[in-house]
Motif scaffolding. Structure first.
Motif, mmCIF file in Angstrom:
data_model
loop_
_atom_site.group_PDB
_atom_site.id
_atom_site.type_symbol
_atom_site.label_atom_id
_atom_site.label_comp_id
_atom_site.label_asym_id
_atom_site.label_seq_id
_atom_site.Cartn_x
_atom_site.Cartn_y
_atom_site.Cartn_z
ATOM 1 N N LEU A 98 -74.070 -10.157 29.379
ATOM 2 C CA LEU A 98 -73.821 -10.617 30.749
ATOM 3 C C LEU A 98 -74.742 -9.924 31.752
ATOM 4 C CD1 LEU A 98 -69.934 -10.854 30.768
ATOM 5 C CD2 LEU A 98 -71.564 -12.738 30.837
ATOM 6 N N ALA A 99 -74.971 -8.642 31.558
ATOM 7 C CA ALA A 99 -75.888 -7.924 32.449
ATOM 8 C C ALA A 99 -77.295 -8.487 32.331
ATOM 9 C CB ALA A 99 -75.878 -6.433 32.117
ATOM 10 N N TYR A 100 -77.723 -8.805 31.119
ATOM 11 C CA TYR A 100 -79.030 -9.426 30.941
ATOM 12 C C TYR A 100 -79.076 -10.780 31.632
ATOM 13 C CZ TYR A 100 -82.462 -12.492 28.907
ATOM 14 O OH TYR A 100 -83.446 -13.415 28.750
ATOM 15 N N HIS A 101 -78.035 -11.576 31.463
ATOM 16 C CA HIS A 101 -78.002 -12.900 32.080
ATOM 17 C C HIS A 101 -78.103 -12.803 33.607
ATOM 18 C CE1 HIS A 101 -77.013 -17.090 32.696
ATOM 19 N NE2 HIS A 101 -76.008 -16.731 33.488
ATOM 20 N N LEU A 102 -77.345 -11.891 34.200
ATOM 21 C CA LEU A 102 -77.399 -11.716 35.651
ATOM 22 C C LEU A 102 -78.781 -11.243 36.095
ATOM 23 C CD1 LEU A 102 -73.921 -10.074 36.291
ATOM 24 C CD2 LEU A 102 -74.639 -12.415 36.812
ATOM 25 N N LEU A 103 -79.373 -10.333 35.349
ATOM 26 C CA LEU A 103 -80.701 -9.828 35.694
ATOM 27 C C LEU A 103 -81.753 -10.922 35.540
ATOM 28 C CD1 LEU A 103 -82.107 -7.209 36.573
ATOM 29 C CD2 LEU A 103 -82.544 -6.766 34.160
ATOM 30 N N ALA A 104 -81.638 -11.734 34.498
ATOM 31 C CA ALA A 104 -82.596 -12.819 34.290
ATOM 32 C C ALA A 104 -82.464 -13.889 35.364
ATOM 33 C CB ALA A 104 -82.398 -13.428 32.905
ATOM 34 N N GLN A 105 -81.231 -14.191 35.770
ATOM 35 C CA GLN A 105 -81.024 -15.192 36.833
ATOM 36 C C GLN A 105 -81.609 -14.693 38.149
ATOM 37 O OE1 GLN A 105 -80.052 -18.239 36.759
ATOM 38 N NE2 GLN A 105 -79.336 -18.306 34.660
ATOM 39 N N ARG A 106 -81.415 -13.419 38.419
ATOM 40 C CA ARG A 106 -81.954 -12.849 39.669
ATOM 41 C C ARG A 106 -83.481 -12.830 39.626
ATOM 42 N NH1 ARG A 106 -81.081 -6.832 41.573
ATOM 43 N NH2 ARG A 106 -80.969 -6.695 39.331
#
Length: 110
Positions: A98-106
């Motif tokens: 989830l942290a990766y997903h949020l960082l990738a979206q940002r």
């Protein structure tokens, strides 16, 4: 613990990775040999490079969170076969994803 079971698993992973590398090389070679435009080839190679970098980031985040979970398991003195131990590891892996997903979206501006 009997580590002899890890030998065939590791062998399978290595063989699968070798097949992937060979097939990726063949696809790239055929793409370059075809009549595809240079900009198309360049954009595909750049997209592949971006995918490799983001995959490294993703697995780095997941493995870091799993390492923190193992440290927490050791600190809390949990048993290896406890359901709470497995739950903590799964939660840590999920948090890393989830942290990766949020960082990738940002990073993509979304």
């Amino acid at each position: 613990m009997d580590f002899t079971i890890l030998i065939p698993i590791t062998l399978f992973i290595v063989i699968a990775y070798i097949v992937k590398v060979i097939l990726d090389g063949r696809v790239r070679r055929r793409l370059v040999e075809s009549s595809a435009s240079e900009s198309l080839v360049r954009s595909l190679i750049e997209a592949d490079e971006l995918a490799r970098r983001t995959a490294a980031l993703k697995w780095g985040m997941v493995l870091t969170s799993l390492g923190a979970a193992f440290g927490l398991i050791e600190w809390l003195d949990l048993r290896a076969d406890s359901p709470g131990t497995f739950g903590l590891l799964f939660v840590a892996a999920g948090v890393g994803m989830l942290a990766y997903h949020l960082l990738a979206q940002r990073g993509r501006g979304g």
